[in-house]
Design an enzyme around this catalytic site. Structure first.
Site, PDB file in Angstrom:
ATOM      1  CD  GLU A 146      -0.997  -0.656   3.698  1.00 56.09           C
ATOM      2  OE1 GLU A 146      -1.722  -1.636   3.489  1.00 56.09           O
ATOM      3  OE2 GLU A 146      -0.894  -0.099   4.808  1.00 56.09           O
TER       4      GLU A 146
ATOM      5  CE  LYS B  78       6.987   5.471   5.635  1.00 56.28           C
ATOM      6  NZ  LYS B  78       6.729   6.845   6.074  1.00 56.28           N
TER       7      LYS B  78
ATOM      8  CG  ASP C 174       5.030  12.665   3.262  1.00 54.95           C
ATOM      9  OD1 ASP C 174       5.347  12.438   4.453  1.00 54.95           O
ATOM     10  OD2 ASP C 174       5.707  13.362   2.499  1.00 54.95           O
TER      11      ASP C 174
ATOM     12  CE1 TYR D  64      -7.552   7.694   1.420  1.00 54.56           C
ATOM     13  CE2 TYR D  64      -6.570   9.676   2.360  1.00 54.56           C
ATOM     14  CZ  TYR D  64      -7.295   9.049   1.365  1.00 54.56           C
ATOM     15  OH  TYR D  64      -7.759   9.789   0.310  1.00 54.56           O
TER      16      TYR D  64
ATOM     17  CE  LYS E  42      10.994   7.646   3.676  1.00 52.68           C
ATOM     18  NZ  LYS E  42      11.230   7.853   5.067  1.00 52.68           N
TER      19      LYS E  42
ATOM     20  CB  CYS F 138      19.902  38.551 -26.333  1.00 50.54           C
ATOM     21  SG  CYS F 138      20.230  36.851 -26.836  1.00 50.54           S
TER      22      CYS F 138
ATOM     23  CB  CYS G 297      21.953  37.881 -30.855  1.00 51.92           C
ATOM     24  SG  CYS G 297      20.373  38.478 -30.251  1.00 51.92           S
TER      25      CYS G 297
ATOM     26  CB  CYS H  43      16.285  37.396 -27.269  1.00 46.09           C
ATOM     27  SG  CYS H  43      17.231  37.823 -28.736  1.00 46.09           S
TER      28      CYS H  43
ATOM     29  CB  CYS I 198      18.850  35.625 -31.581  1.00 43.99           C
ATOM     30  SG  CYS I 198      19.426  34.862 -30.059  1.00 43.99           S
TER      31      CYS I 198
HETATM   32  S1  IVH Z   1       2.019   0.798   9.248  1.00 50.23           S
HETATM   33  C1  IVH Z   1       3.990  -1.179  12.779  1.00 50.23           C
HETATM   34  N1  IVH Z   1       1.219   1.717   6.923  1.00 50.23           N
HETATM   35  O1  IVH Z   1       4.904   5.583   8.416  1.00 50.23           O
HETATM   36  C2  IVH Z   1       3.602  -0.540  11.504  1.00 50.23           C
HETATM   37  N2  IVH Z   1       2.467   3.166   8.307  1.00 50.23           N
HETATM   38  O2  IVH Z   1       7.628   4.901   9.821  1.00 50.23           O
HETATM   39  C3  IVH Z   1       3.105   0.808  11.710  1.00 50.23           C
HETATM   40  N3  IVH Z   1       2.807   5.397   7.366  1.00 50.23           N
HETATM   41  O3  IVH Z   1       4.403   6.526  11.685  1.00 50.23           O
HETATM   42  C4  IVH Z   1       2.851   1.625  10.553  1.00 50.23           C
HETATM   43  N4  IVH Z   1       1.690   5.054   5.499  1.00 50.23           N
HETATM   44  O4  IVH Z   1       2.680   7.316  10.075  1.00 50.23           O
HETATM   45  C5  IVH Z   1       1.890   1.993   8.048  1.00 50.23           C
HETATM   46  N5  IVH Z   1       0.412   2.400   4.858  1.00 50.23           N
HETATM   47  C6  IVH Z   1       1.071   2.659   5.981  1.00 50.23           C
HETATM   48  C7  IVH Z   1       1.655   3.915   6.215  1.00 50.23           C
HETATM   49  C8  IVH Z   1       2.362   4.137   7.391  1.00 50.23           C
HETATM   50  C9  IVH Z   1       2.379   5.931   6.221  1.00 50.23           C
HETATM   51  C10 IVH Z   1       3.626   6.110   8.352  1.00 50.23           C
HETATM   52  C11 IVH Z   1       3.093   6.034   9.745  1.00 50.23           C
HETATM   53  C12 IVH Z   1       4.233   5.661  10.631  1.00 50.23           C
HETATM   54  C13 IVH Z   1       5.410   5.735   9.720  1.00 50.23           C
HETATM   55  C14 IVH Z   1       6.333   4.577  10.014  1.00 50.23           C
END
Ligand code: IVH
Length: 669
Positions: free
Chosen positions: A115, A117, A119, A225, A316, A410, A413, A428, A434
């Site tokens: 899934e 990650k 931010d 989420y 990452k 320019c 030229c 220019c 040019c």
């Molecule tokens: S699972 C033990 N799933 O990443 C597992 N974390 O460095 C706990 N994060 O503080 C986290 N997307 O805020 C999980 N799909 C995802 C995530 C996620 C973002 C963040 C979360 C956590 C940090 C871990």
């Protein structure tokens, strides 16, 4: 006196109904009533609650925004600590992770849930008997802050779980994010009110959630989420992580749609690449992908090491922003004379590549940033976007640095630079006098999407122009093998290859030729439309501005550009020379003016079994459709082949019609 039971029922019914609409709007992105109708329901409920305050319950949709607490945020200690994830940046680290899992479990085939990650910031939501009773930040993982009032104001957080059999106690963990569009809108608004600007959506989400006044949090576009369970009591969760997320979804929580289940290390790596491709099309920022062993029993067997689970890993994306130093500032002259300032940087690895130049856009932008030679700056490279300087680290500036002086002549030229567009764009005034403009227009003519002359790269064009061998695109076709071979560092073989690819390029298409001419504001799509509307070059040349405006997407300004272009003697000569050199293209069938697809904006995605995407594009264009690459509100139709990717999701979100290859073939027949 007891309230009339019909009023009690009415209040309950309104609560359920409004909750349902909230769910459709904020969780499923599929509103089913108009905003005005929703407001009417909410007002009705508010009025009933005002006359019968004893009927107000904490889970009522009117109770999302509470009053400001007196003593700031209370501490919350997490019964189960909120841990972090191990990080990986390389494919090899992913293989090592999988190997560790296989070794410990002594099982070869491991299924992983993958899934995005997200931010944002991690949040824990505690539900008892289906009611939200507490929201807390992660803090240091053991102790966080009680932000219940703030999370209640996030519309995608259900105040009451959508089930008739709620677990007695369940903690749902996930990420609060601010969508990209909401972030942009927030910063625009902050600019208008002279407020503080947020550097990125993550900081904006954190800052917005931790507002002491929940009424302010409520105005911020935050989304939640869900991604894992914390403590649970009295409920048997599904046996897999993916099943748990499905269960959360059934409880009315939002989970990311970009999730899948895969087997083995190579599939993990592939999933990372696919996620990278869909990154820009997601509505929120992500900074990587998370892999989790899918079976919960296996997760339990693997356990934790220090503060991270052995069963999960975050792969990452390379950082998109890095710091470096501006070594000098140059200006570049483009094909139409536009002057673009460029920062020459101490090379830095950012967004997955080494960057040594970053655009400073225009002189207004330099003034806004106040970038100076010697400054330490933050450089950003996101996706395929040209690297840019985002900001200057003022604390690290030399005391003797001088503001940058934008040139008035320019650099190539020495003609005057004139300012257009309220002084933002410098251009220019040298025109074809040019050399820079001459070179850029030739480079454009030979480029891949125009005449596609392989091997005639930027450096070769520079040399040809500098040596006086060519003065415009029309001269390319008379260069001889000997002349190429005599160029510095040009091998005999390469000279022959060049001659061959120049010869090959003579058989082209009218849209490519038109695009290659470099008429101001005529991109690939408009070139195609011109070709399809008029059928041949002569008709376009002779078209009046009025005729031109009949072409989809061509307005008065573009029409004027086209007719001025063809009216110039110099351009007529170049075109004549090109045609004399033997450039030809197949006849173009004039598009139907009133066919089913005429004027429709269409996006193609995925692979088609019976024809290539370019072929499909050309055929659709011949039917009068405009084929574009990204889905927006303006898209009329998405045609999806196999493995279509995120464009289909986006189309569905926007309510754009999606059809498949069968329908495509029907249109084409
Ligand atoms: S699972 C033990 N799933 O990443 C597992 N974390 O460095 C706990 N994060 O503080 C986290 N997307 O805020 C999980 N799909 C995802 C995530 C996620 C973002 C963040 C979360 C956590 C940090 C871990």
């Amino acid at each position: 006196m007891d309230v009339d039971s019909s009023i009690v029922k009415k209040v309950e019914k309104l609560c359920t109904e409004i909750d349902e609409h909230n769910h459709r709007y904020y969780v499923q992105d599929q509103p089913s009533i108009a905003d005005a109708e929703y407001d009417r329901l909410l007002r009705q409920l508010e009025q009933l609650e005002a006359t019968h305050p004893e009927l107000i319950v904490a889970t009522s949709p009117t109770q999302r925004v509470g009053a400001k607490p007196d003593n700031g945020f209370a501490e919350v200690s997490h019964e189960l600590p909120m841990l972090s994830l191990g990080n990986a940046f390389e494919d090899e680290e992913v293989r090592e992770f999988h190997a560790r899992v296989v070794n410990r479990l002594e099982i070869e085939q491991i299924e992983y849930a993958v899934e995005p990650k997200l931010d944002g910031l991690a949040i824990s939501l505690l539900y008892e008997g289906g009611k939200l009773i507490r929201g807390a930040t992660r803090g240091d993982g053991y102790t966080g802050e009680d932000v219940t009032l703030n999370v209640r104001a996030i519309r995608s957080v259900p105040l009451q779980l959508r089930t008739s059999t709620p677990p007695p106690r369940i903690e749902i963990r996930g990420e609060v994010v601010m969508p990209k569009a909401g972030f942009d809108a927030l910063n625009r608004n902050q600019t208008d009110i002279g407020g503080k600007l947020y550097v990125n959506p993550r900081n904006a989400a954190a800052g917005s959630l931790r507002q002491l006044d929940p009424a302010i949090s409520a105005t911020r576009p935050l989304e939640f989420y869900a991604y894992s369970a914390g403590i649970t009591e009295g409920v048997d969760l599904p046996p897999t992580h993916s099943g748990v997320l499905d269960y959360f979804e059934s409880l009315g929580l939002r989970v990311t749609q970009n999730r899948s289940v895969v087997i083995g290390a190579e599939a993990l790596i592939k999933a990372y690449e696919v996620m990278g491709e869909s990154r820009d099309s997601l509505s929120y920022e992500i900074d990587g992908i998370v892999y989790k062993v899918n079976l919960i029993t296996l997760q339990e067997r693997l356990g934790f090491v220090s503060r991270a689970p052995r069963w999960a890993l975050a792969r990452k994306f390379p950082a998109q922003e890095e710091m470096t130093i501006v070594e000098s500032i140059d200006v570049q002259v483009g094909r139409t004379g536009a002057i673009t300032p460029v920062a020459r940087l101490k090379p830095v690895f950012v967004g997955g590549v080494t960057v040594s130049n970053a655009t400073l856009h225009n002189h207004t932008e330099i003034q806004r940033l106040d970038v100076r030679v010697g400054d330490t700056v933050i450089v950003r490279r996101a996706g395929d976007v040209i690297p840019e300087v985002v900001s200057v680290v003022i604390d690290q500036r030399n005391t003797n640095s001088q503001p940058y002086d934008f040139p008035t002549l320019c650099p190539v030229c020495e003609s005057d630079i004139v300012y257009e567009d309220q002084g933002i764009i410098g251009r220019c005034s040298g025109g074809l006098f040019c050399q820079a403009q001459v070179k850029e227009s030739i480079k454009h003519f030979v480029s891949r999407k125009a005449m596609d002359i392989e091997g005639l790269g930027s450096k070769v064009v520079d040399v040809l122009v500098d040596d006086g061998l060519i003065k415009n695109a029309g001269d390319i076709f008379s260069i001889t093998h000997e002349q190429f071979a005599a160029l510095d560092r040009m091998a005999e073989k390469s000279a022959q290859n060049l001659i061959d690819s120049i010869e090959k390029s003579k058989r082209t298409t009218l849209p490519r030729f038109l695009f290659g001419l470099g008429i101001p504001q005529i991109g690939e799509t408009t070139a195609g439309q011109l070709a399809n509307s008029f059928g041949d070059l002569e008709s376009i040349r002779l078209a009046t501005e009025e005729d031109l405006q009949a072409v989809p997407d061509i307005g008065p300004i573009v029409a004027k550009n086209v007719s001025e272009f063809f009216a110039q003697k110099h351009n007529q000569e170049v075109i004549e020379k090109l045609l004399e050199a033997g450039i030809t293209w197949p006849d173009v069938e004039v598009a139907e003016q009133d066919g089913e697809l005429s004027g429709k904006t269409i996006v193609l995605t995925g692979t088609f079994s019976s024809l290539g995407r370019t072929e499909a594009k050309e055929k659709l264009a011949a039917l009068g459709a405009k084929v574009t690459s990204s889905v927006s509100k303006k898209t009329d139709l998405v045609i999806a082949g196999s493995e279509p990717g995120s464009k289909v999701d986006k189309a569905e979100k926007l309510g754009v019609l999606v059809v498949g290859e069968v329908e495509l073939l029907e249109y084409l027949s």
